[in-house]
Design an enzyme around this catalytic site. Sequence first.
Site, PDB file in Angstrom:
ATOM      1  N   ASP A 176      56.799  13.445 -59.385  1.00  0.00           N
ATOM      2  CA  ASP A 176      58.060  13.116 -58.703  1.00  0.00           C
ATOM      3  C   ASP A 176      57.913  11.778 -57.975  1.00  0.00           C
ATOM      4  OD1 ASP A 176      56.252  14.721 -56.907  1.00  0.00           O
ATOM      5  OD2 ASP A 176      57.733  14.086 -55.440  1.00  0.00           O
ATOM      6  N   HIS A 486      53.774  16.130 -67.185  1.00  0.00           N
ATOM      7  CA  HIS A 486      54.954  16.211 -66.314  1.00  0.00           C
ATOM      8  C   HIS A 486      54.864  15.046 -65.324  1.00  0.00           C
ATOM      9  CE1 HIS A 486      58.353  18.260 -64.385  1.00  0.00           C
ATOM     10  NE2 HIS A 486      57.832  17.810 -63.258  1.00  0.00           N
ATOM     11  N   ASP A 532      50.835  21.517 -73.207  1.00  0.00           N
ATOM     12  CA  ASP A 532      51.040  20.062 -73.225  1.00  0.00           C
ATOM     13  C   ASP A 532      52.509  19.774 -73.505  1.00  0.00           C
ATOM     14  OD1 ASP A 532      50.688  17.347 -73.224  1.00  0.00           O
ATOM     15  OD2 ASP A 532      49.779  17.253 -75.218  1.00  0.00           O
ATOM     16  N   GLU A 541      51.423  18.778 -64.892  1.00  0.00           N
ATOM     17  CA  GLU A 541      51.832  17.714 -63.980  1.00  0.00           C
ATOM     18  C   GLU A 541      50.614  16.888 -63.595  1.00  0.00           C
ATOM     19  OE1 GLU A 541      54.732  17.005 -60.099  1.00  0.00           O
ATOM     20  OE2 GLU A 541      53.781  18.960 -60.348  1.00  0.00           O
TER      21      GLU A 541
END
Length: 565
Positions: A176, A486, A532, A541
């Site tokens: 993020d 991710h 994956d 992530e």
Amino acid sequence: MRRLLLTAALAVPLAAPAQDEIAVNQVGYLPGAAKVADVPAGRATAFSVVDAEGRTAMRGRLGAASTWAPAGQAVRLADFSALKRPGRYRLRVEGLPDSPAFDIGAEAYAALNAGAIRAYYFNRASTPLLAEHAGPWARAAGHPDDHVIVHASAAGPGRPEGSVISAPKGWYDAGDYNKYIVNSGITVYTLLAAWEHFPEVLRDQDLRIPESGNGLPDLLDEALWNLEWMLAMQDPADGGVYHKLTNKGFDGVVMPADAKGERYVVQKTTAAALDFAAVMAQASRVFAAFETERPGLSARMLTAARRAWSWAQAHPREIYRQPADIHTGEYGDPELSDEFAWAGVELWVSTGEAAFRPDLERLPIGVPSWGDVKGLAWVTLGSHLQDLSKNDSVVVRTRIMALADQLTATWRASAYRVGMRAQDYEWGSSSVMLNRALMLIQGYRLAPRPDTLAAAQALFDHVLGRNPMGRSLVTGFGSRPPRHPHHRPSEADGVDEPVPGFVVGGPNPGQQDQPGCPVRYASPLPARSWLDHFCSYASNEVAINWNAPLVYVSAALQALTPKAR
């Protein structure tokens, strides 16, 4: 870590990994290192190692077959530690496909170490990544963070709710685009510890970052990008430290420049203040040697550390509470004794002032994680025995060696010859492996026993492909690395290959991203529960605190592995 809600689709299981694969460290081995491969149990009792031309470089006997419960797999061990000649090789067993190729060489981990540090450059906020430094992963600047709103939870004298501050730079925390002090704490500490312990490996690196050649080692330049952001997160009025700088909710799958949400600093917390104090005290030691290049920086950091410590003493139970309108990562931690101990140790070592010293007899030791940092205090103490009393030195040696012996015993008892049990596979298991290796290395530095280093090597190997999935867990490294982490920039940038150098979370039987993910895990078994796929925030992530022990352990093995004779 973070959850991304995806439109549900028909759940399709990912093909299970083949059961007849020989598992090796796909990056390679130093000549003097312990070298072990895991071979599926069968009729074969011997192995050979062949070079790039197919010539036999070594022959050996396989170990007895034994079942490793975390993977539900019967394996035999192939120990080829005696092979020390540099070259490119494969391991061969009759009836099985050859192993992935691997290198043996004196600089086996140099590129990996550099790549793991460069991953931080790729996660920088508030700056463009130019093609001359970032290659195909160049991108426009995102999140200038020069107009950050003080959230109601963070309001204080001189900075009421709605006032605006500037806190640029720093690294995006994970997949993020937010920035968190608590997770920055263990991350920066581990990077700076790598520098403190192994400067000979890191001093002359050219990471091709914008600051290369400016008089500071590149690792310190990269760490400083985040340290300068951390300094901006301290309230000048009282020394308290904001817990995080964040949007109210997670951004979509867009590039940083296209993420336009308002940014906030949220709540001052005791954990943030203590993690900040610890890292700034440590950084003041490191940057004291670079006073010419950065005049006054060391003193500024130590002053900031003292002020944060004082704030924490006055606010010992300011636990992070997620405001109703904030929906990003919490890094909440109600147990603060470890943070007080760690910050106290760092300030004690940096200042020599006994008032900061925690009670070492009552301070336990453990493998560090962002929420349990007491192990970091012992790492620092073990590196400064010369500054301790005789009694304290004995306590530190005894405690570190007891943990190293415990971790070595777990490695020795494993059928897979890796120091991980079923219960150790959790969210971020890759960092569990690497932080276990980091603590084994502390034991080896105090008493260089071959088994201690071999146990650390095995955990490192596990991350790099010697695992039941036959996959490296570091983007861009190994013959079968992750392709779909991710990580928003890797998913949104239109480049086929993901940003390199990131270790992904690793096997996690919790599978918290199900059922929203349209693809199912191939296995529920702890050591195989990895996917994956971008949707798998629970196993795939990336995160800054996971990469830091990869940097440390790769540097440590490069520095400490005995030279081949």
